[in-house]
Design a protein around this motif. Structure first.
Motif, PDB file in Angstrom:
ATOM      1  N   GLY A  62       0.777  -1.229   0.000  1.00 58.07           N
ATOM      2  CA  GLY A  62       0.000   0.000   0.000  1.00 58.07           C
ATOM      3  C   GLY A  62       0.803   1.269   0.000  1.00 58.07           C
ATOM      4  O   GLY A  62       0.291   2.327   0.339  1.00 58.07           O
ATOM      5  N   LYS A  90       2.026   3.138  -2.419  1.00 59.35           N
ATOM      6  CA  LYS A  90       1.596   4.175  -3.367  1.00 59.35           C
ATOM      7  C   LYS A  90       0.257   4.786  -2.969  1.00 59.35           C
ATOM      8  O   LYS A  90       0.024   5.965  -3.181  1.00 59.35           O
ATOM      9  CB  LYS A  90       1.490   3.603  -4.780  1.00 59.35           C
ATOM     10  CG  LYS A  90       2.817   3.363  -5.440  1.00 59.35           C
ATOM     11  CD  LYS A  90       2.626   2.905  -6.875  1.00 59.35           C
ATOM     12  CE  LYS A  90       3.963   2.644  -7.537  1.00 59.35           C
ATOM     13  NZ  LYS A  90       3.785   2.181  -8.918  1.00 59.35           N
ATOM     14  N   ALA A  91      -0.615   3.992  -2.385  1.00 54.49           N
ATOM     15  CA  ALA A  91      -1.964   4.464  -2.079  1.00 54.49           C
ATOM     16  C   ALA A  91      -1.998   5.374  -0.856  1.00 54.49           C
ATOM     17  O   ALA A  91      -2.645   6.413  -0.875  1.00 54.49           O
ATOM     18  CB  ALA A  91      -2.895   3.275  -1.865  1.00 54.49           C
TER      19      ALA A  91
END
Length: 70
Positions: free
Chosen positions: A34, A36-37
């Motif tokens: 996760g 990048k998110a």
């Protein structure tokens, strides 16, 4: 006797090593999953908290099983 007895000190050492290793692995997995998110720092923080959730019960069950196998 094979010389591999589970003592209180070795059980605590195994739990500490397992906790540290699962925290590091959880942080790495969180960044890969996760990063990048939600950002790398938050993903690493969440992974290091949730990484040990599955490891610690397995370590405890494994140490109990080793204690019964002489």
């Amino acid at each position: 006797m094979t010389g591999t007895e589970v003592t209180a000190a070795s059980a605590v050492a195994a739990l500490i090593v397992g906790l540290v290793a699962s925290g590091i692995g959880g942080a790495g997995g969180g960044v890969l999953t996760g990063g990048k998110a939600i950002g790398n720092q938050l993903a690493a923080l969440m992974g290091s908290f949730y990484g040990p959730v599955g490891v610690i019960p397995g370590l405890i069950v494994g140490l109990i099983a080793l204690a019964f196998l002489k």
